[in-house]
Write a protein that holds these residues in place. Structure first.
Motif, PDB file in Angstrom:
ATOM      1  N   LEU A   1       0.826  -1.203   0.000  1.00 31.08           N
ATOM      2  CA  LEU A   1       0.000   0.000   0.000  1.00 31.08           C
ATOM      3  C   LEU A   1       0.861   1.254   0.000  1.00 31.08           C
ATOM      4  O   LEU A   1       0.555   2.241  -0.696  1.00 31.08           O
ATOM      5  CB  LEU A   1      -0.927   0.001   1.219  1.00 31.08           C
ATOM      6  N   PHE A   2       1.943   1.230   0.771  1.00 34.32           N
ATOM      7  CA  PHE A   2       2.863   2.373   0.809  1.00 34.32           C
ATOM      8  C   PHE A   2       3.512   2.581  -0.558  1.00 34.32           C
ATOM      9  O   PHE A   2       3.584   3.713  -1.067  1.00 34.32           O
ATOM     10  CB  PHE A   2       3.929   2.135   1.879  1.00 34.32           C
ATOM     11  N   LYS A   3       3.990   1.502  -1.159  1.00 35.67           N
ATOM     12  CA  LYS A   3       4.628   1.613  -2.474  1.00 35.67           C
ATOM     13  C   LYS A   3       3.649   2.096  -3.536  1.00 35.67           C
ATOM     14  O   LYS A   3       4.004   2.893  -4.424  1.00 35.67           O
ATOM     15  CB  LYS A   3       5.229   0.254  -2.884  1.00 35.67           C
ATOM     16  N   GLN A   4       2.415   1.627  -3.442  1.00 39.20           N
ATOM     17  CA  GLN A   4       1.393   2.081  -4.391  1.00 39.20           C
ATOM     18  C   GLN A   4       1.112   3.564  -4.207  1.00 39.20           C
ATOM     19  O   GLN A   4       0.957   4.309  -5.184  1.00 39.20           O
ATOM     20  CB  GLN A   4       0.110   1.269  -4.209  1.00 39.20           C
ATOM     21  N   GLY A   5       1.053   4.022  -2.960  1.00 39.51           N
ATOM     22  CA  GLY A   5       0.849   5.444  -2.693  1.00 39.51           C
ATOM     23  C   GLY A   5       1.983   6.291  -3.247  1.00 39.51           C
ATOM     24  O   GLY A   5       1.758   7.357  -3.839  1.00 39.51           O
ATOM     25  N   MET A   6       3.219   5.837  -3.063  1.00 41.47           N
ATOM     26  CA  MET A   6       4.371   6.567  -3.594  1.00 41.47           C
ATOM     27  C   MET A   6       4.347   6.580  -5.124  1.00 41.47           C
ATOM     28  O   MET A   6       4.727   7.581  -5.757  1.00 41.47           O
ATOM     29  CB  MET A   6       5.663   5.930  -3.093  1.00 41.47           C
ATOM     30  N   ARG A   7       3.891   5.487  -5.733  1.00 42.77           N
ATOM     31  CA  ARG A   7       3.798   5.453  -7.191  1.00 42.77           C
ATOM     32  C   ARG A   7       2.785   6.473  -7.689  1.00 42.77           C
ATOM     33  O   ARG A   7       3.011   7.148  -8.707  1.00 42.77           O
ATOM     34  CB  ARG A   7       3.425   4.054  -7.671  1.00 42.77           C
ATOM     35  N   GLU A   8       1.651   6.610  -6.981  1.00 42.49           N
ATOM     36  CA  GLU A   8       0.645   7.578  -7.403  1.00 42.49           C
ATOM     37  C   GLU A   8       1.175   9.001  -7.293  1.00 42.49           C
ATOM     38  O   GLU A   8       0.847   9.871  -8.114  1.00 42.49           O
ATOM     39  CB  GLU A   8      -0.625   7.413  -6.570  1.00 42.49           C
ATOM     40  N   ILE A   9       2.004   9.260  -6.272  1.00 42.85           N
ATOM     41  CA  ILE A   9       2.604  10.595  -6.140  1.00 42.85           C
ATOM     42  C   ILE A   9       3.545  10.868  -7.314  1.00 42.85           C
ATOM     43  O   ILE A   9       3.546  11.964  -7.897  1.00 42.85           O
ATOM     44  CB  ILE A   9       3.357  10.709  -4.799  1.00 42.85           C
TER      45      ILE A   9
ATOM     46  N   ARG B   1       3.347   9.571 -10.251  1.00 45.43           N
ATOM     47  CA  ARG B   1       2.532   9.718 -11.456  1.00 45.43           C
ATOM     48  C   ARG B   1       1.964  11.130 -11.582  1.00 45.43           C
ATOM     49  O   ARG B   1       1.737  11.636 -12.687  1.00 45.43           O
ATOM     50  CB  ARG B   1       1.397   8.699 -11.443  1.00 45.43           C
TER      51      ARG B   1
ATOM     52  N   TRP C   1      -5.594  -3.802  -2.444  1.00 46.94           N
ATOM     53  CA  TRP C   1      -6.505  -2.673  -2.265  1.00 46.94           C
ATOM     54  C   TRP C   1      -7.917  -3.155  -1.936  1.00 46.94           C
ATOM     55  O   TRP C   1      -8.613  -2.553  -1.110  1.00 46.94           O
ATOM     56  CB  TRP C   1      -6.531  -1.803  -3.520  1.00 46.94           C
TER      57      TRP C   1
END
Length: 483
Positions: free
Chosen positions: A362-370, A372, A398
């Motif tokens: 979840l943390f890595k996905q959040g950082m990826r969205e930032i 992007r 998710w």
């Protein structure tokens, strides 16, 4: 749906479970306590019930499908919770009602460690042993144990293993055959239990307490043979032994296996989930130590360090042992320790919670969205251990997180509707869904004073947490029942 085969397997599993009543029966015989009749009657009742289920369908030997595996797992945990409650209801001490006995049994089997019993020190030795045994069996998963045995009875087990094994990546196997995988995991589990019991015994516990607490430590369960939990022993050495084994039990057992087979610790240092797990434990411990030092809760620095580290590890791994009443600690600490239990142990461990790997993803996905947002046309892969993960796994994480939050909110509101205050409701659902045990407010010490309806809700939450939500939720979808 192979209903005949499912009923046959359920009967076999019940007959196997009935033999677990013989160990506390022997303890009762040894100590001469009053629960001998209860365990003898429970053994016969469960054995006969399993035999009745098995007998009409003993000739059905068809291959299980994935749907069959999910149904067997849910049925087995539900029926097992009821079966485990039988001796608690039959015994004069504690002499529990159906609701309380079911709550205690499910709490033990799911390694939650929440209890409705007060006066634990006065219980018969056999009842004390039985509670710890329930947690030990539930720790690695009774279905995994059954998978190691059932092939000898002509029952395949891969579907059961997929439904039972905790964590988001469920299809990895340590050995070529699933039965060998289950046996390997249990060998490691047993040896850790023996090592923990020996360490407790050498540190000053009597043999009975050492064995019982090793069961709940390696299972990350939290039941104790004393009302004061680990605080009863008032021993720094025992506390540090417990800390070590709680941390070890919270690690993915696949790592233990690979390390044992290769005789190398390198696999530990290269595992990103383990690194994150240790970082969370370290950072939370530092916050708790700092807050307790700042508020001068304890006189000496060593006492502050010891109690802060013990309670942090106990809560973060969802064990639930206690040396102190953490709910009375000042400022943000009680809430922090409840929140850290949402992370829980590593996937493939005996811990509860959402699992460290999911939080990491979840943390890595959040950082990826930032990233992007900054680079809309960029392509960013999420990697674990150097390997990119397919989006299917991220979507599943998710989905799990969304279901977790939604179910948490629904059950919390339901508890509040029964008259419980917000703090009690929030912490009770967190403690049940995360398989933690101790809460705040009215459930800080035990759950005996809350209403029966709330106990049933929390029992359901414990099962949801142990089966990681979707295994149970899938049964409530129309698609599951379509042929």
């Amino acid at each position: 749906m192979q209903l005949a085969t499912i009923i046959r397997i359920l009967g076999v599993l019940l007959m196997l479970f009935s033999f677990t009543m013989l160990a506390p029966f022997a303890v009762s015989l040894w100590y001469g306590d009053s629960a001998m009749t209860a365990f003898g009657a429970a053994y016969l009742l469960i054995l006969i019930s399993g035999f009745i289920l098995w007998l009409p369908f003993r000739g059905h030997r068809r291959e299980l499908r994935v749907r069959d595996g999910f149904l067997i797992v849910v049925l087995f945990w539900t029926v097992l919770g009821a079966s485990g409650a039988v001796p608690l209801m039959l015994a004069d001490n504690p002499g529990m009602s159906l609701t309380d006995a079911m709550f205690e049994s499910i709490s033990g089997l799911t390694t939650t460690g929440a209890t409705v019993i007060t006066g634990i020190d006065s219980l018969p030795k056999s009842i004390l042993f039985y509670r710890q045994q329930l947690q030990w069996m539930g720790g690695m998963g009774i279905i995994v144990l059954a998978v190691a045995i059932l092939p000898m009875l002509g029952i395949g087990g891969m579907q059961l293993y997929r439904a039972e094994t905790p964590g988001p990546m469920k299809d990895s196997k340590l050995t070529a055959r699933i039965s060998e995988t289950a046996k390997t995991l249990w060998y490691i589990y047993v040896w850790l239990t023996v090592a923990c019991a020996l360490a407790y015994w050498l540190a000053g516990m009597d043999l009975f307490d050492a064995i019982c607490h090793s069961f709940s430590t390696i299972a990350i369960g939290g039941f104790s043979t004393h009302d004061a939990s680990m605080g009863y022993f008032d021993s720094a050495l025992i506390d540090y032994i417990a800390i070590f084994f709680m941390v070890v039990a919270g690690v993915n057992f696949s790592l233990h296996f690979v390390t044992f087979r290769s005789v190398s610790l390198g696999h530990y240092w290269r595992d990103p989930e383990l690194k994150t797990y240790l970082m969370i434990l370290g950072a939370t411990s530092a916050l708790v130590i700092g807050a307790l030092s700042f508020t001068n809760v304890y006189d000496g620095e060593m006492d502050t360090f010891r109690h802060a580290l013990f309670q942090t590890v106990s809560m973060a791994t969802t064990t639930g042992f206690a040396t102190q009443n953490f709910s009375a600690w000042p400022i943000y600490l009680p809430a922090l320790l409840i929140f850290v239990s949402f992370v829980g142990g590593c996937a493939g461990s005996t811990g509860g919670g959402m699992k460290v790997i999911r939080i990491l993803l979840l943390f890595k996905q959040g950082m990826r969205e930032i990233r992007r947002l900054i680079h809309p046309n960029g392509v960013f892969l999420i990697k674990i251990g150097g390997s990119p993960l397919p989006d299917r796994i991220l979507e599943a994480v998710w989905g799990f997180f969304a279901a977790y939050v939604l179910l948490f909110a629904i059950m919390m509101v339901m508890l509040m509707a029964t008259g419980l205050d917000q703090v009690t409701s929030f912490s009770a659902v967190a403690a049940a869904l995360n398989n933690l045990g101790p809460g705040l407010g009215s459930v800080a010490a035990h759950y005996g004073e809350i209403n029966d309806f709330s106990k049933w809700i929390l029992s359901f939450a414990m099962l949801m947490g142990r089966l990681e939500i979707f295994t149970l939720l899938v049964l409530f979808t129309p698609t599951f029942w379509k042929s």
